[in-house]
Write a protein that holds these residues in place. Structure first.
Motif, PDB file in Angstrom:
ATOM      1  N   GLY A  75       0.817  -1.227   0.021  1.00 26.05           N
ATOM      2  CA  GLY A  75       0.073   0.216  -0.053  1.00 26.05           C
ATOM      3  C   GLY A  75       0.872   1.265   0.026  1.00 26.05           C
ATOM      4  N   GLU A  76       0.615   2.158   0.959  1.00 24.93           N
ATOM      5  CA  GLU A  76       1.511   3.276   0.934  1.00 24.93           C
ATOM      6  C   GLU A  76       2.694   3.404   1.378  1.00 24.93           C
ATOM      7  OE1 GLU A  76      -0.299   6.852   3.362  1.00 24.93           O
ATOM      8  OE2 GLU A  76      -1.788   5.364   3.718  1.00 24.93           O
ATOM      9  N   ALA A  77       3.398   1.957   1.707  1.00 28.08           N
ATOM     10  CA  ALA A  77       4.431   1.741   2.065  1.00 28.08           C
ATOM     11  C   ALA A  77       5.215   1.181   0.811  1.00 28.08           C
ATOM     12  CB  ALA A  77       4.774   0.756   2.921  1.00 28.08           C
ATOM     13  N   GLY A  78       4.562   1.209  -0.269  1.00 31.31           N
ATOM     14  CA  GLY A  78       5.383   0.717  -1.712  1.00 31.31           C
ATOM     15  C   GLY A  78       4.942  -0.669  -2.038  1.00 31.31           C
ATOM     16  N   GLY A  79       5.768  -1.071  -2.915  1.00 29.38           N
ATOM     17  CA  GLY A  79       5.764  -2.544  -3.311  1.00 29.38           C
ATOM     18  C   GLY A  79       6.345  -3.597  -2.380  1.00 29.38           C
ATOM     19  N   ALA A  80       5.834  -4.829  -2.613  1.00 29.01           N
ATOM     20  CA  ALA A  80       6.097  -5.853  -1.646  1.00 29.01           C
ATOM     21  C   ALA A  80       7.373  -6.466  -1.968  1.00 29.01           C
ATOM     22  CB  ALA A  80       5.308  -6.871  -1.590  1.00 29.01           C
ATOM     23  N   PRO A  81       8.742  -6.257  -1.090  1.00 34.32           N
ATOM     24  CA  PRO A  81       9.883  -6.673  -1.756  1.00 34.32           C
ATOM     25  C   PRO A  81      10.407  -7.889  -1.875  1.00 34.32           C
ATOM     26  CG  PRO A  81      10.084  -5.555   0.599  1.00 34.32           C
ATOM     27  CD  PRO A  81       8.604  -5.383   0.012  1.00 34.32           C
ATOM     28  N   ARG A  82       9.833  -8.776  -0.990  1.00 33.05           N
ATOM     29  CA  ARG A  82      10.179 -10.297  -1.027  1.00 33.05           C
ATOM     30  C   ARG A  82       9.270 -10.995  -2.207  1.00 33.05           C
ATOM     31  NH1 ARG A  82      14.665 -11.211  -0.143  1.00 33.05           N
ATOM     32  NH2 ARG A  82      14.861  -9.059  -0.848  1.00 33.05           N
TER      33      ARG A  82
END
Lengths: 269, 262
Positions: A75-82
């Motif tokens: 969401g607001e924190a951006g893409g899901a890195p893993r």
């Protein structure tokens, strides 16, 4: 039926199809650590209809082989890195969907039907990459009118978090009906709650209308602030700063491992 | 209009969104979409002031601006029934045929850049009559000749059920209209401070345009006052950070010295 988190986690076995809810509906983040400790891998995760932090952490922990979803992000924190990393390296199989197709698959399972037809999708690469979906001509029209058939989605286990359950195993889900849809479609439903109430939720019509009856609930454990760092509707807001901390940390394998081993997994009191 | 009160580029975007939505009964706005939400709220405020039929707004993920009680499926059911007139879509890539890619750049499935996924676009683009493509970043990496993955197609073959689709494309530089018959975009207007040559350079697809495109109109005084008052108040309930940033920017625009001092 009141259990603890570890007992719930033991009911998840390697290779199972696991349904998890969208980030605002009631994610049982409290179950993430016990699931990782349990270590049942090769999971087929079904996001209802999108995934976030929990899915990313299960992928990072190496427990996931397939993700069936309309999206995964923080969401607001951006893409899901893993998740992004695992897609790039091919470490997971991705079954890209669209939100109403996930709902349609669960709805088919809820009704005990083999499939549900739905509009849209024709001409998309979403459909082109889903060998398990089919296109037929609407049999009620004289000619043409192609329509997509979505097969029933039948998860082995659904896991979510809700504000309360009663002593009889009924769970209050309010207007978050996707939680009921997940439970109807799944063989086993594991629920964590903020608290247990004494009086039956079915005893008055106001609470009964938003209640998932114990018929569909396999096991319950209490987990205060169990959705953290996600919020829980009517209870507490999302801790966006924590999501951002995770998003930064989990950019690398080492950062992810550090984050997961750290004290930051506990909710701030 | 220069010489009168200065206007923020984002105020022009919000006022343009309100114009594009004129006539809708119900508009749905995705989560984390403050400019589309502000545009919808501005239209609602304008209609309210004019005593016209009310505009209903559903903001996904919001408690105050969301009246659904049947879980996350209800938005799609509602759209399928024809109860939603307008919706917004962004896109990692958008091409000249109105195709939208929310999945990733490069090969599929092992994309070199992976975005979250298609969300509801592969359905809503087919059933919502007025889909407004909104992307502030106007660059050749976003506006490509051909998307790498079609999450949602701009047009459909004859015989495919299609009630909805792209209506317009709004960026930080200009406004395009989508021509459904030809299946391409035409430049409608250029925002103040930008020009046709710059837009051509920043756009990876060919588009129709007049020799001298018009400038995107600035909001009139009545619209601007609603936007800076009532709409910002409403917006700050759902997007507090964005509303504060807008107010700070406005302060800096109107009184640069005070803004530097504070």
């Amino acid at each position: 039926m009141l259990s603890d988190l570890e007992t719930l986690a033991r009911q998840v076995e390697a290779g199972m199809r696991l349904a998890l809810p969208v980030d605002y509906a009631g994610v049982s983040m409290a179950m993430t650590k016990p699931l990782i400790a349990r270590g049942a891998g090769d999971l087929h995760v079904i996001c209802v209809p999108t995934g976030g932090l929990q899915v990313d952490q299960l992928i990072g922990a190496g427990l996931v082989s397939t993700v069936e979803t309309s999206a995964v992000s923080l969401g607001e924190a951006g893409g899901a890195p893993r998740f992004n990393q695992a897609v790039k390296t091919g470490a997971i199989r991705i079954m890209d969907a669209t939100c109403p197709a996930i709902h349609a698959g669960l709805m088919a399972a809820q009704k005990g039907s083999p499939f549900l037809p739905m509009r849209g999708l024709i001409g998309t690469d979403v459909l082109r990459n889903r060998g398990d979906w089919q296109v037929i001509d609407n049999p009620f029209e004289d000619a043409g009118d192609p329509i997509v058939l979505i097969p029933a989605i039948k998860p082995d286990v659904a896991i979510f978090h809700a504000p309360m359950a009663d002593r009889f195993g009924n769970v209050w889900i309010g207007r978050r009906r996707e939680l009921a849809a997940m439970a109807y479609a799944s063989t086993t439903t594991l629920v964590t709650v903020e608290r247990i109430v004494d009086e039956s939720l079915l005893a008055n019509e106001m609470s009964a209308a938003g209640t998932l009856p114990s018929l569909y609930v396999s096991d319950i454990a209490v987990a205060p602030k169990g959705a953290w760092p996600y919020g829980l509707w009517g209870e507490y807001p999302t801790d966006t700063a924590e999501l951002i901390r995770y998003a930064k940390a989990a950019r690398s394998d080492e950062g992810f491992a550090d984050y997961m081993s750290g004290r930051m997994l506990e909710p701030a009191q | 209009m220069s010489g009168a009160s200065p206007i923020l580029p984002r105020e022009i975007l919000i006022a343009t969104v309100a114009r594009l939505l004129d006539g809708v009964r119900h508009v749905a706005v995705g989560a984390s979409s403050p400019i589309p939400a502000a545009g919808a709220m501005l239209l609602r405020a304008l209609k309210q002031q004019a005593g016209e039929k009310p505009v209903r707004i559903s903001i996904l993920g919001s408690v105050e601006h969301n009246f659904f009680t049947n879980g996350s499926a209800e938005l799609f059911d509602c759209a399928g029934q024809g109860r939603i007139d307008a919706f917004f879509l962004g896109g990692g890539q958008i091409d000249g045929q109105g195709n939208v890619n929310l999945v990733g750049a490069g090969a599929y499935p092992q994309s070199s850049v992976r975005w979250p996924g298609s969300f509801g676009s592969a359905y809503l683009y087919f059933v919502v009559p007025r889909v407004i493509l909104f992307r502030e970043e106007h660059s050749p990496r976003v506006f490509v000749n051909k998307v790498d993955f079609i999450s949602a197609p701009g047009t459909s073959a004859e015989g495919v059920y299609r009630r909805g689709g792209p209506h317009a494309l709004l960026t930080s530089k200009g406004l395009f209209r989508f021509n459904k018959t030809q299946g391409n975009f035409a430049l409608d207007s250029v925002h103040p401070g930008h020009d046709l040559a710059e837009i051509k350079d920043a756009t990876g697809f060919r588009f129709d345009h007049p020799a001298r495109p018009e400038q995107t109109p600035e909001p009139d005084a009545r619209t601007l006052s609603l936007l800076r008052g009532q709409v910002m108040d409403e917006l700050s309930e759902t997007y507090p950070d964005f509303a504060k940033q807008m107010r700070d920017d406005l302060q800096a625009l109107q009184d640069p010295q005070a803004a530097i001092a504070s």
